[in-house]
Design a protein around this motif. Structure first.
Motif, mmCIF file in Angstrom:
data_model
loop_
_atom_site.group_PDB
_atom_site.id
_atom_site.type_symbol
_atom_site.label_atom_id
_atom_site.label_comp_id
_atom_site.label_asym_id
_atom_site.label_seq_id
_atom_site.Cartn_x
_atom_site.Cartn_y
_atom_site.Cartn_z
ATOM 1 N N MET A 87 -2.504 9.998 49.040
ATOM 2 C CA MET A 87 -2.289 10.155 47.668
ATOM 3 C C MET A 87 -1.248 8.919 47.422
ATOM 4 S SD MET A 87 -0.733 13.218 45.485
ATOM 5 C CE MET A 87 -1.302 13.583 43.809
ATOM 6 N N LYS A 88 -1.451 8.232 46.364
ATOM 7 C CA LYS A 88 -0.609 6.824 45.862
ATOM 8 C C LYS A 88 0.478 7.332 45.135
ATOM 9 C CE LYS A 88 -1.696 2.331 45.877
ATOM 10 N NZ LYS A 88 -2.586 1.105 45.342
ATOM 11 N N PHE A 89 1.713 6.873 45.212
ATOM 12 C CA PHE A 89 2.799 6.911 44.574
ATOM 13 C C PHE A 89 3.592 5.746 44.094
ATOM 14 C CE2 PHE A 89 2.077 10.906 46.903
ATOM 15 C CZ PHE A 89 2.288 11.908 46.005
ATOM 16 N N TYR A 90 4.130 5.645 43.227
ATOM 17 C CA TYR A 90 4.951 4.493 42.780
ATOM 18 C C TYR A 90 6.419 4.834 42.786
ATOM 19 C CZ TYR A 90 0.116 2.806 41.399
ATOM 20 O OH TYR A 90 -0.788 2.489 41.591
ATOM 21 N N LEU A 91 7.178 3.960 43.606
ATOM 22 C CA LEU A 91 8.773 4.105 43.562
ATOM 23 C C LEU A 91 9.497 3.222 42.914
ATOM 24 C CD1 LEU A 91 8.887 4.788 47.467
ATOM 25 C CD2 LEU A 91 8.605 6.654 45.632
ATOM 26 N N HIS A 92 9.855 3.440 41.487
ATOM 27 C CA HIS A 92 10.386 2.551 40.653
ATOM 28 C C HIS A 92 11.965 2.641 40.877
ATOM 29 C CE1 HIS A 92 6.568 2.249 38.660
ATOM 30 N NE2 HIS A 92 6.671 3.399 38.353
ATOM 31 N N VAL A 93 12.585 1.441 40.896
ATOM 32 C CA VAL A 93 14.078 1.504 40.965
ATOM 33 C C VAL A 93 14.544 1.448 39.650
ATOM 34 C CG1 VAL A 93 15.840 0.106 42.171
ATOM 35 C CG2 VAL A 93 13.830 0.543 43.319
ATOM 36 N N ASP A 94 15.663 2.311 39.426
ATOM 37 C CA ASP A 94 16.443 2.397 38.284
ATOM 38 C C ASP A 94 17.894 1.779 38.473
ATOM 39 O OD1 ASP A 94 17.513 2.823 35.440
ATOM 40 O OD2 ASP A 94 17.442 4.913 35.865
ATOM 41 N N ASP A 95 18.194 0.701 38.179
ATOM 42 C CA ASP A 95 19.730 0.162 38.451
ATOM 43 C C ASP A 95 20.283 -0.140 37.081
ATOM 44 O OD1 ASP A 95 18.462 -2.319 38.138
ATOM 45 O OD2 ASP A 95 18.686 -2.964 40.008
ATOM 46 N N ASP A 96 21.460 -0.850 37.234
ATOM 47 C CA ASP A 96 22.226 -0.991 35.969
ATOM 48 C C ASP A 96 21.561 -2.140 35.281
ATOM 49 O OD1 ASP A 96 24.202 0.451 36.605
ATOM 50 O OD2 ASP A 96 25.381 -1.045 37.616
ATOM 51 N N ALA A 97 20.677 -3.071 35.917
ATOM 52 C CA ALA A 97 19.896 -4.280 35.175
ATOM 53 C C ALA A 97 18.656 -3.587 34.363
ATOM 54 C CB ALA A 97 19.489 -5.265 36.134
ATOM 55 N N GLY A 98 18.362 -2.345 34.535
ATOM 56 C CA GLY A 98 17.253 -1.774 33.815
ATOM 57 C C GLY A 98 16.168 -1.117 35.134
ATOM 58 N N VAL A 109 13.015 -1.480 37.643
ATOM 59 C CA VAL A 109 12.162 -2.588 38.416
ATOM 60 C C VAL A 109 10.964 -1.370 38.864
ATOM 61 C CG1 VAL A 109 12.034 -3.803 40.324
ATOM 62 C CG2 VAL A 109 14.248 -3.744 39.100
ATOM 63 N N ARG A 110 9.819 -1.823 38.215
ATOM 64 C CA ARG A 110 8.540 -1.190 38.539
ATOM 65 C C ARG A 110 7.863 -1.449 39.662
ATOM 66 N NH1 ARG A 110 7.168 2.136 34.587
ATOM 67 N NH2 ARG A 110 8.149 2.041 32.689
ATOM 68 N N ASP A 111 7.600 -0.491 40.435
ATOM 69 C CA ASP A 111 6.722 -0.598 41.630
ATOM 70 C C ASP A 111 5.217 -0.983 41.251
ATOM 71 O OD1 ASP A 111 5.104 -0.403 43.911
ATOM 72 O OD2 ASP A 111 5.893 1.363 44.684
ATOM 73 N N LEU A 112 4.528 -2.106 41.314
ATOM 74 C CA LEU A 112 3.517 -2.419 40.893
ATOM 75 C C LEU A 112 2.229 -2.318 41.986
ATOM 76 C CD1 LEU A 112 4.383 -5.590 39.023
ATOM 77 C CD2 LEU A 112 4.236 -3.361 38.048
ATOM 78 N N ASN A 113 2.757 -2.211 43.255
ATOM 79 C CA ASN A 113 1.658 -1.782 44.240
ATOM 80 C C ASN A 113 1.253 -0.450 44.633
ATOM 81 O OD1 ASN A 113 1.473 -4.679 44.446
ATOM 82 N ND2 ASN A 113 3.078 -4.795 45.675
ATOM 83 N N GLY A 114 2.489 0.326 44.893
ATOM 84 C CA GLY A 114 2.418 1.756 44.963
ATOM 85 C C GLY A 114 2.353 1.930 46.428
ATOM 86 N N ILE A 115 2.368 3.146 47.171
ATOM 87 C CA ILE A 115 2.293 3.334 48.471
ATOM 88 C C ILE A 115 1.655 4.511 48.680
ATOM 89 C CG2 ILE A 115 4.739 4.159 48.648
ATOM 90 C CD1 ILE A 115 4.678 2.642 51.421
ATOM 91 N N GLU A 116 0.800 4.599 49.699
ATOM 92 C CA GLU A 116 0.346 6.095 49.993
ATOM 93 C C GLU A 116 0.979 6.983 50.964
ATOM 94 O OE1 GLU A 116 -2.980 7.096 49.332
ATOM 95 O OE2 GLU A 116 -3.560 5.329 48.214
ATOM 96 N N PHE A 117 1.244 8.137 50.466
ATOM 97 C CA PHE A 117 1.901 9.147 51.241
ATOM 98 C C PHE A 117 0.979 10.620 51.329
ATOM 99 C CE2 PHE A 117 5.630 6.974 49.388
ATOM 100 C CZ PHE A 117 6.323 6.265 50.480
ATOM 101 N N GLU A 118 1.339 11.247 52.245
ATOM 102 C CA GLU A 118 0.509 12.469 52.207
ATOM 103 C C GLU A 118 0.655 13.499 51.137
ATOM 104 O OE1 GLU A 118 1.346 14.548 55.980
ATOM 105 O OE2 GLU A 118 1.065 12.534 57.286
ATOM 106 N N GLY A 119 1.916 13.338 50.525
ATOM 107 C CA GLY A 119 2.113 14.169 49.204
ATOM 108 C C GLY A 119 3.537 13.710 48.982
#
Length: 85
Positions: A1-12, A14-24
């Protein structure tokens, strides 16, 4: 299953555009928690201010599945490794 890990920091958001496969979602949460630990340790070691607020895990359709704040991640210990090296 593909998940996207977006980073929320002081600047706003940052979207993960590629995603990564994890089991769940549980594996994605674990990996994101480890990432927060590593980011905090890196900033501490380099004596830089920490701007990270959270990592937001989203599914393939863009829905937010879990939000891991720095406080939540730091409250979760990583067995077998130290936060500060």
């Amino acid at each position: 299953m593909k998940f996207y890990l977006h980073v929320d920091d002081d600047a706003g958001l940052v979207r993960d555009l590629n995603g990564i496969e994890f089991e769940g979602l549980e594996t994605a949460v674990t990996e994101a928690t480890i990432a927060v630990h590593e980011i905090v340790a890196e900033h501490f070691q380099q004596d830089e201010p920490l701007t990270l607020k959270a990592i937001i895990i989203c599914g393939e359709n863009g829905e937010t599945l879990h939000r891991i704040s720095v406080a939540e991640a730091l409250a979760t210990s990583r067995e077998g490794s130290a936060l500060l090296m």
